[in-house]
Write a protein that holds these residues in place. Structure first.
Motif, PDB file in Angstrom:
ATOM      1  N   ALA A  48      -4.887 -15.688  11.680  1.00  0.00           N
ATOM      2  CA  ALA A  48      -4.189 -14.873  12.678  1.00  0.00           C
ATOM      3  C   ALA A  48      -4.964 -13.467  12.508  1.00  0.00           C
ATOM      4  O   ALA A  48      -5.148 -13.149  11.030  1.00  0.00           O
ATOM      5  CB  ALA A  48      -2.776 -14.619  12.685  1.00  0.00           C
ATOM      6  N   PRO A  49      -5.243 -12.938  13.321  1.00  0.00           N
ATOM      7  CA  PRO A  49      -6.065 -11.383  13.160  1.00  0.00           C
ATOM      8  C   PRO A  49      -4.961 -10.333  12.364  1.00  0.00           C
ATOM      9  O   PRO A  49      -3.806 -10.319  12.565  1.00  0.00           O
ATOM     10  CB  PRO A  49      -6.098 -10.731  14.732  1.00  0.00           C
ATOM     11  CG  PRO A  49      -5.441 -11.655  15.471  1.00  0.00           C
ATOM     12  CD  PRO A  49      -4.854 -12.966  14.806  1.00  0.00           C
ATOM     13  N   SER A  50      -5.356  -9.814  11.275  1.00  0.00           N
ATOM     14  CA  SER A  50      -4.592  -8.951  10.290  1.00  0.00           C
ATOM     15  C   SER A  50      -4.845  -7.638  10.937  1.00  0.00           C
ATOM     16  O   SER A  50      -5.539  -7.361  11.744  1.00  0.00           O
ATOM     17  CB  SER A  50      -5.111  -9.015   9.014  1.00  0.00           C
ATOM     18  OG  SER A  50      -6.658  -8.706   8.989  1.00  0.00           O
ATOM     19  N   ARG A  51      -4.021  -6.733  10.003  1.00  0.00           N
ATOM     20  CA  ARG A  51      -4.198  -5.161  10.674  1.00  0.00           C
ATOM     21  C   ARG A  51      -5.615  -4.812  10.441  1.00  0.00           C
ATOM     22  O   ARG A  51      -6.183  -4.257  11.047  1.00  0.00           O
ATOM     23  CB  ARG A  51      -3.142  -4.470   9.629  1.00  0.00           C
ATOM     24  CG  ARG A  51      -1.794  -4.183  10.292  1.00  0.00           C
ATOM     25  CD  ARG A  51      -0.995  -3.418   9.231  1.00  0.00           C
ATOM     26  NE  ARG A  51      -1.627  -2.113   9.292  1.00  0.00           N
ATOM     27  CZ  ARG A  51      -1.075  -1.146   9.730  1.00  0.00           C
ATOM     28  NH1 ARG A  51       0.138  -1.093  10.485  1.00  0.00           N
ATOM     29  NH2 ARG A  51      -1.467   0.048   9.858  1.00  0.00           N
ATOM     30  N   ARG A  52      -6.163  -5.436   9.096  1.00  0.00           N
ATOM     31  CA  ARG A  52      -7.525  -4.773   8.527  1.00  0.00           C
ATOM     32  C   ARG A  52      -8.508  -5.068   9.690  1.00  0.00           C
ATOM     33  O   ARG A  52      -9.483  -4.536  10.078  1.00  0.00           O
ATOM     34  CB  ARG A  52      -7.729  -5.466   7.168  1.00  0.00           C
ATOM     35  CG  ARG A  52      -9.029  -5.380   6.638  1.00  0.00           C
ATOM     36  CD  ARG A  52      -9.389  -5.904   5.346  1.00  0.00           C
ATOM     37  NE  ARG A  52     -10.891  -5.927   5.062  1.00  0.00           N
ATOM     38  CZ  ARG A  52     -11.484  -6.640   5.485  1.00  0.00           C
ATOM     39  NH1 ARG A  52     -11.150  -7.875   6.094  1.00  0.00           N
ATOM     40  NH2 ARG A  52     -12.899  -6.847   5.197  1.00  0.00           N
ATOM     41  N   GLU A  53      -8.417  -6.720   9.864  1.00  0.00           N
ATOM     42  CA  GLU A  53      -9.488  -7.151  11.182  1.00  0.00           C
ATOM     43  C   GLU A  53      -9.374  -6.403  12.343  1.00  0.00           C
ATOM     44  O   GLU A  53     -10.112  -6.197  13.009  1.00  0.00           O
ATOM     45  CB  GLU A  53      -9.053  -8.875  11.309  1.00  0.00           C
ATOM     46  CG  GLU A  53      -9.668  -9.424  10.109  1.00  0.00           C
ATOM     47  CD  GLU A  53      -9.079 -10.859  10.171  1.00  0.00           C
ATOM     48  OE1 GLU A  53      -7.848 -11.231  10.291  1.00  0.00           O
ATOM     49  OE2 GLU A  53      -9.987 -11.814  10.530  1.00  0.00           O
ATOM     50  N   SER A  60     -12.616  -4.308  13.891  1.00  0.00           N
ATOM     51  CA  SER A  60     -13.080  -4.471  15.020  1.00  0.00           C
ATOM     52  C   SER A  60     -13.329  -3.227  15.920  1.00  0.00           C
ATOM     53  O   SER A  60     -14.499  -2.832  16.525  1.00  0.00           O
ATOM     54  CB  SER A  60     -12.103  -5.320  15.889  1.00  0.00           C
ATOM     55  OG  SER A  60     -12.070  -6.715  15.262  1.00  0.00           O
ATOM     56  N   LYS A  61     -12.338  -2.401  15.731  1.00  0.00           N
ATOM     57  CA  LYS A  61     -12.357  -1.087  16.335  1.00  0.00           C
ATOM     58  C   LYS A  61     -13.483  -0.427  15.811  1.00  0.00           C
ATOM     59  O   LYS A  61     -14.533   0.451  16.383  1.00  0.00           O
ATOM     60  CB  LYS A  61     -11.271  -0.283  16.173  1.00  0.00           C
ATOM     61  CG  LYS A  61     -11.386   1.207  16.766  1.00  0.00           C
ATOM     62  CD  LYS A  61      -9.767   1.654  16.590  1.00  0.00           C
ATOM     63  CE  LYS A  61      -9.841   3.088  17.114  1.00  0.00           C
ATOM     64  NZ  LYS A  61     -10.604   4.136  16.154  1.00  0.00           N
ATOM     65  N   VAL A  62     -13.647  -0.234  14.476  1.00  0.00           N
ATOM     66  CA  VAL A  62     -14.690   0.545  13.849  1.00  0.00           C
ATOM     67  C   VAL A  62     -16.007   0.082  14.089  1.00  0.00           C
ATOM     68  O   VAL A  62     -16.805   0.955  14.316  1.00  0.00           O
ATOM     69  CB  VAL A  62     -14.176   0.645  12.207  1.00  0.00           C
ATOM     70  CG1 VAL A  62     -15.528   1.007  11.124  1.00  0.00           C
ATOM     71  CG2 VAL A  62     -13.162   1.246  11.797  1.00  0.00           C
TER      72      VAL A  62
END
Ligand code: UDP
Length: 244
Positions: free
Chosen positions: A91-96, A100-102
């Motif tokens: 599942a997508p983590s906060r870090r991912e 993704s945004k960065v």
């Protein structure tokens, strides 16, 4: 997790993997590795193994998310459960989500987004194996996948990190240097335009160390840029030979 080594730089000034402070890890790049994506590329940088696939430009659904004057770039950075030492939840983590945004923001300045109003382009990044500096290697490989998809670009984006370990400024940190070192500074750069598109920093550096670190990272990006160009040429020169 790997145990904390006593020192990261030996008495000869070499790092744990034998590199000099200003040396990149070995890099292998291939463009056009997936038959079903519009564009794709693969990178190995040290122990990192990352795949990028691009779809687009295409019609955007739901339509209300479309922009009247430019293409929407969507980016998903994802780590495979087996990419790190401790199994990562798929599942997508906060870090991912943050990465993704960065990564999207580091790529956008290179793309002529205004050429394709009301469309979207998706960039999928799959980290198959991670060993530090995956956001940078992801930017490097995603910009090649975008170029492979034929998306008009101002420049390629090359990225690498620089940091401080045992008091020394070092290029292209691997996982243990990233975790145990004193500072970590990922940087993305467009060499032709001489423009930085990503600059983050974790840890502390003096103003002098910061300047040294940024110029070392830019030198690293220029070397990676040459490898990107070679990888693009390798892909398209061979296509031309087949057609002739
Ligand atoms: N990492 C890990 N488990 C995770 C996320 C990251 O072991 O769930 C490792 C991985 O090797 C990664 C490194 O930590 O490359 C550094 O992560 P960071 O968030 O600094 O991003 P990166 O340096 O990869 O851009």
């Amino acid at each position: 997790m790997s145990s904390k080594p006593e020192r990261l730089i030996d008495e000869k000034g070499l790092r744990l993997d034998g590199r000099k402070p200003d040396e990149l890890r070995p890099i292998k790049i291939e463009v056009g590795v997936l038959a079903n994506a519009d564009g794709s590329a693969y990178i190995e940088q040290g122990k990192n193994k990352i795949l990028a696939a691009v779809y687009g430009p295409k019609e955007l659904h739901p339509k209300h998310l479309a922009l009247p004057d430019r293409m929407v770039l969507r980016c998903r950075y994802h780590m495979a459960p087996f990419s790190v030492q401790e199994r990562k939840s798929p599942a997508p983590s906060r870090r991912e989500i943050e990465l993704s945004k960065v990564i999207r923001e580091a790529l956008e300045p290179a793309i002529f987004l205004e050429y394709y109003p009301r469309t979207a382009t998706d960039v999928f990044i799959e980290v198959l194996q991670a060993d530090g500096g995956t956001r940078c290697a992801s930017i490097t490989v995603a910009s090649l996948a975008l170029a492979d998809a034929g998306i008009p670009m101002r420049d390629l984006v090359a990225a690498c990190s620089v940091g401080k370990v045992d008091g020394t400024i070092v290029l292209d940190l691997m996982d243990v240097e990233d975790k145990v070192g004193e500072a970590d500074l990922p940087l993305a750069y467009m060499p032709n335009l001489d423009a930085i598109t990503l600059l983050q920093m974790d840890g502390n550096l003096t103003p002098e160390e910061f300047e040294k670190a940024v110029s070392l990272a830019i030198e690293g990006c220029k070397k990676i840029y040459n490898m990107q160009r070679e990888a693009l040429k390798a892909r398209y020169v061979s296509v031309k030979e087949v057609e002739e």
